[in-house]
Design an enzyme around this catalytic site. Structure first.
Site: not given
Length: 311
Positions: A251, A253, A275, A269
């Site tokens: 993922r 960001d 999660g 990042e």
């Protein structure tokens, strides 16, 4: 899919332990509901012995933070010959370190904020960047230890060692210019960028509490942003995933200064162990594309088994 014996590795001792336990138990529940045999392992220092005794077909790595996300556990499982989900050793080592991530991605044209790693002692003497700026640990996730230093903050000028902040916990911090605007995130699954989600915290910024406390952040998925920004997020996320050598899912960001258009988009990042909690963003984006949680988990298991065959 054939029924498997899956060890779900979770917990550990990082600052993100509670999130890892939520992720791991959610994954284990989903696998059991699909008929797989599951052994839940709350990682301790004897993790190698426990895994050897468990002898699973595959390990679902639901750890967050160190040592489960920084290459340590990955290297151990490589030596043990285990199939495991998510990224391998090299990608994990680089992606957990925000400074190394910049070194790996910026030369390839990935837009990231400037900044530098500074000793905490320097921060107590002078501001490392013009205010406002952001201070964050070099190798923590989930916005653990992030502080925004402004002219109106209570940190002092320069930052006071008595003020609460990451400078009380870490010897070195990454200082970056503060980028005004909006929080965006894009998941990659396999070799496909999913959607863009905008995150709107109801107060403050998108910190640890805002990420994992229900009702503190609105998720707009897909994000209501211009098409060129959506495509840029998806392109950058997929390129970063490939450049770092990520596996399974990651993922990315972003911060987007909407007053600057596409030039205001910056990757912050890449998370190699996103999660898997009820509030997590990868399951949310997969669900928006018609993929339920159990299906997502099994896709990651299949990817782990395929990667072992390659290795």
């Amino acid at each position: 899919m054939n029924k498997l014996h899956v060890a779900v590795l979770m917990g550990g001792w990082s600052n993100e332990r509670p999130v890892s336990l939520m992720s791991g138990n959610g994954v284990a529940d989903a696998l059991e509901a699909r008929g797989h045999t599951v052994t839940r392992i709350d990682m301790g220092r004897d993790v190698a012995q426990v895994l050897a005794a468990t002898a699973p077909d595959v390990v679902f790595n639901a750890l967050h933070g160190t040592p489960g996300e920084d290459g340590t556990v990955q290297g151990m499982m490589d030596l043990m010959g285990l199939a495991y989900t998510h990224s391998g050793l090299a990608a994990s080592v680089i992606a957990i370190d925000k400074a190394l991530t910049k070194q790996a991605l910026v030369p390839h044209g990935i837009p990231m904020p400037g900044g530098r790693v500074v000793p905490v002692a320097e921060i107590f003497e002078r501001d490392p960047l013009p205010r406002p700026y952001v201070l964050k640990p070099v190798n923590e996730g989930s916005s653990v230890g992030v502080a925004i230093v402004t002219d109106h903050g209570n940190t002092g000028n320069p930052v006071s060692c008595d003020a609460v902040g990451p400078w009380q916990q870490f010897d070195h911090l990454l200082a970056e210019p503060f980028i005004r605007g909006r929080e965006l995130t894009t998941a990659v699954l396999g070799d496909r960028a999913l959607l863009v989600t905008e995150l709107r915290p109801k107060s403050g910024f998108y910190d640890f509490d805002a990420k994992y406390t229900e009702g503190m952040t609105d998720h707009i998925c897909p994000a209501e942003i211009p098409d060129d920004v959506t495509e840029a997020c998806r392109d950058i996320a997929l390129r970063a995933h490939r450049l770092l050598g990520c596996r399974g899912t990651s993922r990315s960001d972003f911060r987007w200064d909407d007053e600057r258009g596409i030039d205001g988009l910056f990757l912050l990042e890449v998370n190699t162990q996103p999660g898997m909690t009820p509030l997590s963003l990868v399951p949310e984006q997969a669900r928006a594309l018609g993929m339920d949680y159990g299906e997502l988990v099994e896709i990651l298991i299949r990817d782990a088994l395929a990667q072992k065959e390659v290795r």
